[in-house]
Each structure stands twice: as structure tokens, then as C-alpha cells.
Design a protein around this motif. Structure first.
Motif, PDB file in Angstrom:
ATOM      1  N   PRO A 121      -4.393   2.512 -10.514  1.00 36.04           N
ATOM      2  CA  PRO A 121      -3.602   3.745 -10.678  1.00 36.04           C
ATOM      3  C   PRO A 121      -3.314   4.401  -9.369  1.00 36.04           C
ATOM      4  O   PRO A 121      -1.609   5.115  -9.255  1.00 36.04           O
ATOM      5  CB  PRO A 121      -5.159   5.159 -10.973  1.00 36.04           C
ATOM      6  N   ALA A 154       2.923  -4.641 -10.752  1.00 34.94           N
ATOM      7  CA  ALA A 154       2.610  -5.265 -11.128  1.00 34.94           C
ATOM      8  C   ALA A 154       0.912  -4.795 -11.398  1.00 34.94           C
ATOM      9  O   ALA A 154       0.981  -3.407 -10.366  1.00 34.94           O
ATOM     10  CB  ALA A 154       2.123  -7.192 -10.595  1.00 34.94           C
ATOM     11  N   ASP A 155      -0.112  -5.057 -11.708  1.00 37.02           N
ATOM     12  CA  ASP A 155      -1.246  -4.349 -11.889  1.00 37.02           C
ATOM     13  C   ASP A 155      -1.444  -2.739 -12.333  1.00 37.02           C
ATOM     14  O   ASP A 155      -1.798  -1.988 -10.953  1.00 37.02           O
ATOM     15  CB  ASP A 155      -1.911  -4.234 -11.126  1.00 37.02           C
ATOM     16  N   LEU A 156      -0.723  -2.833 -13.553  1.00 35.96           N
ATOM     17  CA  LEU A 156      -0.484  -0.875 -13.244  1.00 35.96           C
ATOM     18  C   LEU A 156      -2.178  -0.184 -13.883  1.00 35.96           C
ATOM     19  O   LEU A 156      -2.264   1.042 -13.921  1.00 35.96           O
ATOM     20  CB  LEU A 156       0.121  -0.744 -14.173  1.00 35.96           C
ATOM     21  N   GLN A 157      -2.765  -0.989 -14.073  1.00 36.00           N
ATOM     22  CA  GLN A 157      -4.035  -0.641 -14.715  1.00 36.00           C
ATOM     23  C   GLN A 157      -4.970  -0.227 -13.237  1.00 36.00           C
ATOM     24  O   GLN A 157      -5.374   0.876 -12.807  1.00 36.00           O
ATOM     25  CB  GLN A 157      -5.589  -1.035 -14.829  1.00 36.00           C
ATOM     26  N   ALA A 210       0.426   2.337  -9.897  1.00 39.62           N
ATOM     27  CA  ALA A 210       0.972   3.130 -11.499  1.00 39.62           C
ATOM     28  C   ALA A 210       1.656   4.039 -10.650  1.00 39.62           C
ATOM     29  O   ALA A 210       2.927   4.721 -11.549  1.00 39.62           O
ATOM     30  CB  ALA A 210      -0.189   3.698 -12.616  1.00 39.62           C
TER      31      ALA A 210
END
Lengths: 337, 337
Positions: A79, A74-77, A82
DNA sequence: CTGTTAGCGCATTCAG
DNA sequence: CTGAATGCGCTAACAG
């Protein structure tokens, strides 16, 4: 393209072309199986000619092993998350495993997880989605589960994290060594071990040298929450000479507001440190002192554990591995260039 | 946990418990199939008791449909790509499809793609990995392929992009409207249509108003290349009043260097515009004017196309959809606050 | 509407 | 070392 289904080439097709049996074909595509070099090459040649690839579905049906690893992300924003996903995905690929990703917005509901399981995932990796419902669902699934970057106290879950307490201590000592005395802390929400551990470690470092934090705030690891906390803190006129934020994103949000709305300079007026060592923090606008959690090593441990779990059918669950983080000092905590 | 394999519950188990046949079980889990409400509820009750979930592998073996969508993704450190992946993954999930991701570092080699195909993916989505080898491999695979954010001139590939030329024209006009006359352009490497289209559109906007660019540089869409180009540009002493970078990351790298190494202020000394409207660009340190590519709409088109391709077995390939981008004006191109 | 039959594509016994 | 037979778990055709 409508002939897609018809065009499908099966093992019997290459068997016929190579003049052998289906078993021979199967064996050439099975690691360490008995096949003579001659038939092997005949099969490979025929397979190449027909562009044949074994059907992984059919294979896993019989081997009871899919080669698919489920990942809850979740929450790939952010970094940092990611990066974990990317590194993990690469490591799995290099091991011949395939990542089936569930992009869960905190709502990794039972049905979503069930879908994942219906694909017979050999293991499950949870990166950052911590929901109580997810935790409950986990106990029902008889599959090795490894949590990267989170600590789950659960018999079925193997956790791999950075030694957050110790790493946060490094940050605390560093700020003290820089001569700071009026220190603030921006912690995370208290439902994740990673956040509370960082808070604990940092405060312990201060306490050891007889320093109490000037202020402690709680954010949610987003840039927005760093912004909001900064406005509250600097708006209240509290005097500080250093702030530690429990992740880079909050530190960056705080720096953004400190500079653009309150005219504060970093590090001249205020030292700021973060946690994660995300690429963004290294940019010239921030030069943020942070902690490198050694994602590569965490991922390596995770993949290694998964491989072993595949071999011994998942004994040895419920372990807890910790990786040592490394303090990365940049200008945000240094006096002058 | 070693009894994992033994514990596996199959349709026959719930059939026996419910006192019906395997077919009845199968039908209750098959959308719009004929089952009487009574047997249906009996089956569901038994299934719940046993925690039964249909084996997707076995199912897809017979239905010739896996429900798995392959995704080729790279460079998640670019927040724009991370967003596409996250939004796409969520949309697929909500459609009952599962994303099998190939994290390819430009090296989406034949074997990697073959692995994906062995899992009988129903379709393939390519986000940003453009390799000539990949393009060749695509033609061999009889599967619907959709390229998001890239234009492939290929009969088998359906492309979905933002109308890059028009959107870049919007940026050009905006800079001219702000009174800029000495304008620089930082384009991307020329092997991707998205980059060249932006360059074309931007230059056309200038040309229409009789303006030639002061300088044109080529970057590779990374922050680092923005940094390097900025050093070269500002170091050479070329005088400019505005620069358009073909993505946000390069614009941000350029701003970082402009301010920290050359003492330039944005927008006072120089206007800067980017492309992607990534979250980072909206931060207080940058307030970057950019183009929103409408990722949600691109993804919606992609998923919609995939669904149709699944129904008609992939006729209608080779199409090209374009989404209109929207100029988002922020302070990086505004005189004063 | 239901149960029975057959087979998806493959790996793996077991004889040879 | 090889081929023939069996079944992984399930859905789809068919007859009732």
C-alpha cells in the motif's frame, strides 16, 4: 465508430470555420502567444463547436517536449508504493503532465525501457524498481531521472528519499524510552539503500545507549516474509520485548503470526514498530507505531525538480534531497490503552 | 546533459551509417515489411551502434495509431483496485501497448479526459471511476472504451465484470449452509452496478430459502465505512450470526471493530464474508471468506477486446462480458479451525 | 526488394 | 498582431 479516423478534426478545420489561418488557431492554444482577444474568441468558439483538441503528438514533434513523464513502478500490493504512485500521478496531472507507467516486475528489461523512451518521455521517475540492469540502461538515456524512495549514486539520477537513518533512530529511541532492553530488528534485503539506512540508524540509536540487538533478521518487505521471520523467531524461543521491522508490511505479518500462532499479545507481551505509516497499519487490528515518510513532500520535490529540469534542459542532475520523517506512535508500542 | 536535443539520433543518421535509405531503416523496424536479410542486419548494426529507437510520436502521426491506452483509475488504497491496475498494466506491456494513467479522484473532469485524448489514445479503460460527467464525456470521444469491474449501459462502452449476482448468491448459500439464520448485509452505495448486483444476488439466495435479512446497511467500500457501520450495528444490540459485506475492505473494518470494541470473536460469535479476495483478507488476522473475481481473466478479456478493436477500428462496441467468480472459504465463516 | 516522393498535424520562423 | 512558408521524424505509396 468506423468513421473515427475521418471524424478527426484538425486545426485547419477550426481555422476555416473561424475564418482565420492555422497559425491563429495554433497561437490561441499556445500559452503566452500573441493573439488578439477577438480572433482568440472566434477560434475558441469554433474549436468548441467542432470539439477540437490539439494533437499532442504533432505538437511534441515540433516543440521537442512531450509532456509525458515515464514512471517505473512495481509491487502495487504494497500500500505504500500504491500511495506514492497515486500521489505522484495526481501531482503530475495537476501540473499538466501525463504519466506513462511501466509496471515492472523487477524485470524492467532494456526493451521495456526502450519502449518508454520511444514515447519521448520528458523525464523518468523510478519509484521502487531497483534492478542493476535498469541502472545500466539509465545511463544510456539522456533524460532527467528522479528516483523517489530510493537513493541511486549516479550522476544522472536525482534521488529523493526520507532521511531513513534519522527516522529509524527515532524509532530506536522510542523503544528504548518505553523501557525495552531485549530488542530485535527485522531489516530488509541489503540491495536497497532505504533498508540499509534504516538498519544503520536504528542500530546506532541502540548503540548510543549501550544496547545491542538480540537478533537481526532480513526480510524482503512483503507480508509473507514478516510471517516467515516471525515463525522462525518465536519458534526459536528467543526472548524479546520489542521488534522493529523496516516496513509496515513485515511488521504486520509478524504481528499476525505472533498473535494467531504463538498467543503473543501486542503490546502486552511484545512491542512492535514498523516503517511507512501505511493506512493498513492504522487499522484497529494493528494500531502500529510507524514512521510517516511524508510522501506528499517527496512527490512535491520530485515534481518541482522535473519542472525545473524541463526548463533548463536537465542541468543540475545528480542531486540528493531528503525529507524528514515523523514518528507516529500508536498502541503497538504503548503499555495499555 | 544540455546536449540532449542535439544528441537525438534519427532514422537518417542510421541510414547514412548503414549506407541505405531512410525507408530501409523504417522497414526493418516495421513488423512484416519487405527487407532483405542483409540490409536488415546492416541497419540493425548501425542502429545498435547509435542507440537508435524510432520516435513513437512521429510514427503514430502517420500510422494513426499511438499504441497508448488511456486508463482512468482511482482509489489505489483499495488493494483490489491496485491489483487490477497492476495486472492490466502488465498485460498491456506484454502486448506492446503503453498505459497512460489518469489518476482521477472522482473528478475526472472534462479537461482531464481531454488531455488524455490529446495524446491520441487508441482506447480507454475505466477501472472504477464512475462519474456522471465522465460518462457524458465518453460519448463525445470516438474511441473504444472498456469498463473493467463496472457495467455501463452505453453503446460505446464495452463492459467486463464479474457475475456479481451469481457470486453473491454463492456467498448467501454458503452462510445458510453454515446454519446462519440471522444474517446482516452491508451493501455499497447504489450508484454502481457492481454493488447493487451483489445485493440483489445475495438477497435472492436468502429469499429462495425463506430467509429475510436482519438488517441492511449501505457503505462506500472503504475501511472507514466498515468501521462506522460496525459501530452502529453492534452498538444497537441487534443480534446477528452472520454478516456479508459487499467488499473485503468493509468486511475487514467491521471485523476490526467487532473484535477491538465489542469483544466479538469471528467466527465464534459471528461469521463474516467479504468480496474481492484481496490479499489483505487472507492475512492471519482475518482469514476472510470472500469471492475471487478472477482479475486475470477480466484483464485478459479487456486486452483481447482492445486488440480486436484496434484491428477493426472499434466495431463491436457496447458488449458485455461476464466472468465467473469463485467462492474462497476461509475461517471467518468456519466453525473452529 | 529498394530509393524517392509526399504528407501526418502542428509550432514557429519570417514578412507583412 | 496576422498569414504564408518550413520542417519536426517518420511511414506509405509509388516507380524502379
Amino acid at each position: 465508430m468506423s468513421e473515427r479516423r475521418d471524424t478527426r478534426v484538425r486545426s485547419i478545420d477550426v481555422a476555416r470555420l473561424a475564418g482565420v489561418s492555422r497559425s491563429a488557431v495554433s497561437r490561441t492554444f499556445t500559452p503566452n502567444a500573441y493573439v488578439s482577444p477577438e480572433t482568440r474568441s472566434k477560434v475558441l468558439k469554433a474549436a468548441a463547436a467542432l470539439n477540437y483538441h490539439p494533437n499532442a503528438m504533432a505538437r511534441s514533434l515540433i516543440t521537442q517536449r512531450s509532456g509525458i513523464i515515464g514512471i517505473v513502478s512495481a509491487d502495487l500490493q504494497n500500500p505504500y508504493y500504491a500511495k506514492i504512485l497515486e500521489v505522484l500521478g495526481g501531482a503530475l496531472r495537476d501540473t499538466g503532465l501525463a504519466p506513462l507507467v511501466l509496471f515492472g516486475d523487477e524485470t524492467s528489461s532494456k526493451s521495456q525501457v526502450a519502449q518508454l523512451l520511444s514515447y519521448q518521455v520528458d523525464a523518468l521517475v523510478i519509484i521502487n524498481a531497483v534492478t542493476s540492469t535498469l541502472t545500466e540502461n539509465i545511463s544510456r538515456m539522456k533524460v532527467p531521472v528522479v528516483a523517489v524512495n530510493r537513493y541511486f549514486r549516479h550522476d544522472w539520477v536525482t534521488s529523493i528519499t526520507c532521511d531513513n537513518q534519522h527516522a529509524a533512530e527515532l524509532v530506536g529511541n522510542h523503544l528504548l524510552d518505553q523501557g525495552c532492553t531485549r530488542i530485535g530488528l527485522v531489516a530488509g534485503n541489503s540491495d536497497a539503500s532505504s533498508g540499509t539506512d534504516r538498519e544503520t540508524g536504528f542500530l546506532r540509536a541502540l548503540a548510543k545507549r549501550g544496547v545491542a540487538p538480540v537478533v537481526v533478521e532480513n526480510g524482503d518487505y512483503t507480508h509473507d516474509s514478516g510471517v516467515a521471520i516471525a515463525r522462525k523467531l518465536f519458534g526459536s524461543g528467543a526472548s524479546m520485548d520489542a521488534i522493529f521491522c523496516c516496513n509496515d508490511l513485515m511488521a504486520i505479518g509478524l504481528m499476525d503470526v505472533a498473535r494467531s500462532e504463538f498467543g503473543l499479545r501486542v503490546p502486552d507481551d511484545l512491542l512492535v514498530a514498523g516503517f511507512d505509516n501505511s493506512v493498513v497499519g492504522a487499522w484497529q487490528s494493528y494500531r502500529l507505531t510507524s514512521v510517516d515518510q511524508n510522501v506528499e513532500q517527496m512527490v512535491e520535490l520530485a515534481v518541482h525538480y522535473i519542472q525545473r529540469a524541463l526548463e533548463d534542459d536537465g542541468k543540475e542532475a545528480g542531486q540528493f534531497f531528503q525529507v524528514q520523517g515523523k514518528l507516529v506512535v500508536r498502541e503497538s508500542t504503548g503499555r495499555s490503552h
